[in-house]
Write an enzyme that holds these catalytic residues in place. Structure first.
Site, PDB file in Angstrom:
ATOM      1  N   HIS A  25      52.779  12.646  37.967  1.00 38.90           N
ATOM      2  CA  HIS A  25      53.354  11.720  38.958  1.00 38.90           C
ATOM      3  C   HIS A  25      54.599  11.037  38.378  1.00 38.90           C
ATOM      4  O   HIS A  25      55.625  10.923  39.043  1.00 38.90           O
ATOM      5  CB  HIS A  25      52.353  10.611  39.313  1.00 38.90           C
ATOM      6  CG  HIS A  25      51.142  11.066  40.060  1.00 38.90           C
ATOM      7  ND1 HIS A  25      49.871  10.713  39.693  1.00 38.90           N
ATOM      8  CD2 HIS A  25      50.992  11.834  41.171  1.00 38.90           C
ATOM      9  CE1 HIS A  25      48.993  11.224  40.541  1.00 38.90           C
ATOM     10  NE2 HIS A  25      49.647  11.918  41.444  1.00 38.90           N
ATOM     11  N   LYS A  44      38.858  10.102  49.331  1.00 43.83           N
ATOM     12  CA  LYS A  44      38.391  10.693  48.074  1.00 43.83           C
ATOM     13  C   LYS A  44      37.488   9.777  47.259  1.00 43.83           C
ATOM     14  O   LYS A  44      37.213  10.088  46.099  1.00 43.83           O
ATOM     15  CB  LYS A  44      39.597  11.085  47.231  1.00 43.83           C
ATOM     16  CG  LYS A  44      40.411  12.217  47.833  1.00 43.83           C
ATOM     17  CD  LYS A  44      41.628  12.485  46.986  1.00 43.83           C
ATOM     18  CE  LYS A  44      42.520  13.558  47.581  1.00 43.83           C
ATOM     19  NZ  LYS A  44      43.827  13.598  46.895  1.00 43.83           N
ATOM     20  N   ARG A  57      52.734  21.796  42.573  1.00 49.17           N
ATOM     21  CA  ARG A  57      52.254  22.389  41.325  1.00 49.17           C
ATOM     22  C   ARG A  57      52.044  23.866  41.538  1.00 49.17           C
ATOM     23  O   ARG A  57      52.964  24.626  41.683  1.00 49.17           O
ATOM     24  CB  ARG A  57      50.956  21.700  40.873  1.00 49.17           C
ATOM     25  CG  ARG A  57      51.165  20.348  40.263  1.00 49.17           C
ATOM     26  CD  ARG A  57      49.935  19.520  40.259  1.00 49.17           C
ATOM     27  NE  ARG A  57      49.488  19.223  41.624  1.00 49.17           N
ATOM     28  CZ  ARG A  57      48.524  18.400  41.936  1.00 49.17           C
ATOM     29  NH1 ARG A  57      47.843  17.818  41.002  1.00 49.17           N
ATOM     30  NH2 ARG A  57      48.209  18.172  43.194  1.00 49.17           N
ATOM     31  N   SER A 107      45.025  14.303  39.078  1.00 43.88           N
ATOM     32  CA  SER A 107      44.172  13.109  38.938  1.00 43.88           C
ATOM     33  C   SER A 107      42.689  13.496  38.986  1.00 43.88           C
ATOM     34  O   SER A 107      41.868  12.957  38.245  1.00 43.88           O
ATOM     35  CB  SER A 107      44.456  12.124  40.071  1.00 43.88           C
ATOM     36  OG  SER A 107      45.779  11.708  40.054  1.00 43.88           O
TER      37      SER A 107
HETATM   38  P1  ADP Z   1      47.240  13.640  47.062  1.00 46.01           P
HETATM   39  O1  ADP Z   1      45.964  12.906  47.162  1.00 46.01           O
HETATM   40  O2  ADP Z   1      48.052  13.676  48.307  1.00 46.01           O
HETATM   41  O3  ADP Z   1      47.158  14.965  46.363  1.00 46.01           O
HETATM   42  P2  ADP Z   1      48.139  12.657  44.618  1.00 46.01           P
HETATM   43  O4  ADP Z   1      48.140  11.257  44.152  1.00 46.01           O
HETATM   44  O5  ADP Z   1      47.156  13.550  43.993  1.00 46.01           O
HETATM   45  O6  ADP Z   1      48.049  12.694  46.156  1.00 46.01           O
HETATM   46  O7  ADP Z   1      49.583  13.274  44.429  1.00 46.01           O
HETATM   47  C1  ADP Z   1      50.696  12.765  45.090  1.00 46.01           C
HETATM   48  C2  ADP Z   1      51.796  13.770  45.018  1.00 46.01           C
HETATM   49  O8  ADP Z   1      52.073  14.047  43.661  1.00 46.01           O
HETATM   50  C3  ADP Z   1      51.479  15.106  45.662  1.00 46.01           C
HETATM   51  O9  ADP Z   1      52.670  15.605  46.246  1.00 46.01           O
HETATM   52  C4  ADP Z   1      51.091  15.974  44.503  1.00 46.01           C
HETATM   53  O10 ADP Z   1      51.362  17.343  44.759  1.00 46.01           O
HETATM   54  C5  ADP Z   1      52.013  15.419  43.436  1.00 46.01           C
HETATM   55  N1  ADP Z   1      51.488  15.666  42.101  1.00 46.01           N
HETATM   56  C6  ADP Z   1      50.263  15.373  41.625  1.00 46.01           C
HETATM   57  N2  ADP Z   1      50.141  15.771  40.341  1.00 46.01           N
HETATM   58  C7  ADP Z   1      51.333  16.324  39.994  1.00 46.01           C
HETATM   59  C8  ADP Z   1      51.848  16.946  38.820  1.00 46.01           C
HETATM   60  N3  ADP Z   1      51.080  17.124  37.747  1.00 46.01           N
HETATM   61  N4  ADP Z   1      53.123  17.394  38.813  1.00 46.01           N
HETATM   62  C9  ADP Z   1      53.877  17.260  39.931  1.00 46.01           C
HETATM   63  N5  ADP Z   1      53.456  16.714  41.078  1.00 46.01           N
HETATM   64  C10 ADP Z   1      52.206  16.248  41.119  1.00 46.01           C
END
Ligand code: ADP
Length: 165
Positions: free
Chosen positions: A17, A41, A94, A132
């Site tokens: 992130h 979630k 990703r 996450s």
């Molecule tokens: P969601 O619950 O929508 O997946 P997240 O908090 O997991 O939300 O992620 C928010 C955004 O960050 C999403 O677009 C996700 O694809 C991106 N994201 C999460 N982890 C990574 C990572 N390791 N590298 C790049 N983008 C990421």
């Protein structure tokens, strides 16, 4: 002024992130990190904790908190974007498995508000596998997640799961 919105659950914020935040902040004049309150979630961290952790990381990375800041939202993303005069929504991509969901969501959002564009940034090579969900899973089983998350997040995870440092 070009205002960007980076939405997600951030439960918790990871290095993946953070990389998207720092890269996307140069694409817009102001970046709002929109932290979803209503996540289906069953979050590990409360909304206020998730926001505090993000803000601490922004400060420790010397990112100007007037130009990049976290804010919670619990309404429709596209409505939240409009209220905040957002012109681009930023998402990270990703692996191939992200694509289906992201493609559909971007399409729906475009139909709901054609003035707002979704922009995708590819995850950096080193962060491709960080999620996450896996951070929580590894930590819950006693694993070391310090290389996947910022230090303050790691400390909170250690506390949460009573892990020994
Ligand atoms: P969601 O619950 O929508 O997946 P997240 O908090 O997991 O939300 O992620 C928010 C955004 O960050 C999403 O677009 C996700 O694809 C991106 N994201 C999460 N982890 C990574 C990572 N390791 N590298 C790049 N983008 C990421």
């Amino acid at each position: 002024m070009k205002i960007g919105l980076y939405p997600g659950s951030f439960d918790p914020l990871t290095n993946g992130h953070l990389d998207i935040i720092s890269r996307s902040s140069s694409l817009c004049d102001k970046l709002i990190i929109a932290v979803a309150k209503n996540t289906s979630k069953n979050p590990l961290f409360s909304i206020s904790k998730r926001i505090d952790l993000i803000n601490e990381v922004l400060i420790s990375n010397k990112i100007d908190n007037k130009l990049v800041y976290a804010q919670s939202f619990d309404n429709l993303l596209i409505d939240f974007a409009k209220i905040n005069s957002v012109s681009i929504i930023i998402r990270g991509l990703r692996v191939v498995s992200d694509f289906d969901y992201e493609f559909q969501m971007a399409g729906m959002n475009k139909r709901l508000n054609p003035d707002i564009e979704t922009v995708f940034l590819m995850a950096s090579e080193t962060n491709q596998f960080i999620a996450s969900r896996f951070v929580k899973e590894v930590a819950s089983l006693g694993g070391d997640v310090s290389s996947f998350v910022p230090d303050n997040v790691n400390n909170e995870i250690i506390k949460k799961f009573n892990l020994i440092k």
